[in-house]
Enzyme design. Structure first.
Site, short mmCIF file in Angstrom:
data_model
loop_
_atom_site.label_atom_id
_atom_site.label_comp_id
_atom_site.label_asym_id
_atom_site.label_seq_id
_atom_site.Cartn_x
_atom_site.Cartn_y
_atom_site.Cartn_z
CB SER A 126 -0.90 0.03 1.24
OG SER A 126 -1.53 1.29 1.38
CE1 TYR A 139 -4.24 -2.29 4.57
CE2 TYR A 139 -3.28 -0.12 4.24
CZ TYR A 139 -3.80 -1.29 3.72
OH TYR A 139 -3.88 -1.46 2.36
#
Length: 238
Positions: A126, A139
């Site tokens: 990401s 995350y």
């Protein structure tokens, strides 16, 4: 028959990757927790399974003599949450799904790739790993670990002609995107006000944008690329 394994194959991004690879002539084996995939094709084999179950993964991988590639597209999101409200159970869940699963699948396929003296592994991370947003600490940490793991495997496996790369998607137009909004927030408003406006190109990333990059990095055209991180983010990382 040489196949490409895709984890998270029943999700929005996973299905786009599977379809793009099949259309490009790859034979694909997908695995996900969902009972079935909505995509069907003679060159696509799908199984329900938990990639955190090392025994299941070994059986799944063991079905094929030759594995040309792996795309680890499985992932779990985090709603924006202050660190003091994040439970240890949730932290462990994110690390298990987003990091431990990469270790288990890579460990399972590497012996076959070493024997063949070829292979390509792609880990979907990401852009938040390099451009963090507040409240996504679990995350973001997991995706930073995914990139570091990819680089570590790239240098370890290079002598065997096995390439390992990372893709950093920007805000992607999938069901997962809404899960990053704070609990109780209007998801559609958050998509427009937070995510779309954060992308210099002015649009969300389509799952197909990621899938096309996956296809390239698995191809012979990318045979000299390893240990790299490709930003497919509309400029979000700038």
């Amino acid at each position: 028959m040489e196949i490409v394994i895709v984890t998270g194959a029943a999700g929005g991004m996973g299905q786009a990757i599977v379809k793009t690879l099949v259309d490009a002539g790859f034979y694909v084996a997908g695995i996900d927790l969902a009972e079935q995939s909505s995509f069907s094709h003679p060159n696509f084999h799908y199984e329900q399974g938990n990639v955190l179950d090392e025994e299941k993964v070994n059986v799944f991988v063991g079905q094929w003599e030759r594995i040309g590639g792996v795309v680890n597209a499985l992932g779990v999101a985090q709603s924006a949450t202050p660190i003091e409200e994040v439970s240890m159970d949730f932290w462990n869940k994110v690390m298990d799904v987003n990091v431990k699963s990469l270790f288990i699948m890579t460990k399972a396929v590497v012996p076959k790739m070493k024997q063949a003296k070829k292979g390509a592994i792609l880990n979907i991370a990401s852009i938040s790993a390099v451009r963090p947003r507040p409240g996504l600490q679990a995350y973001i940490a997991s995706k930073g670990a995914a990139e570091s793991f990819s680089r570590a495997m790239a240098i370890e496996l290079a002598p065997f002609q096995i390439r390992v790369n990372t893709i950093h998607p920007g805000p992607a137009d999938t069901q997962m995107l809404g899960q990053f909004a704070a609990e109780g927030a209007d998801v559609e408003e958050a998509k427009q006000q937070i995510f779309v406006q954060s992308v210099p190109l002015g649009r969300l990333i389509a799952p197909e944008d990621i899938a096309h990059s996956v296809r390239f990095l698995l191809s012979e055209e990318a045979s000299a690329i390893t240990g790299a991180t490709l930003h497919v983010d509309g400029g979000r990382g700038l």
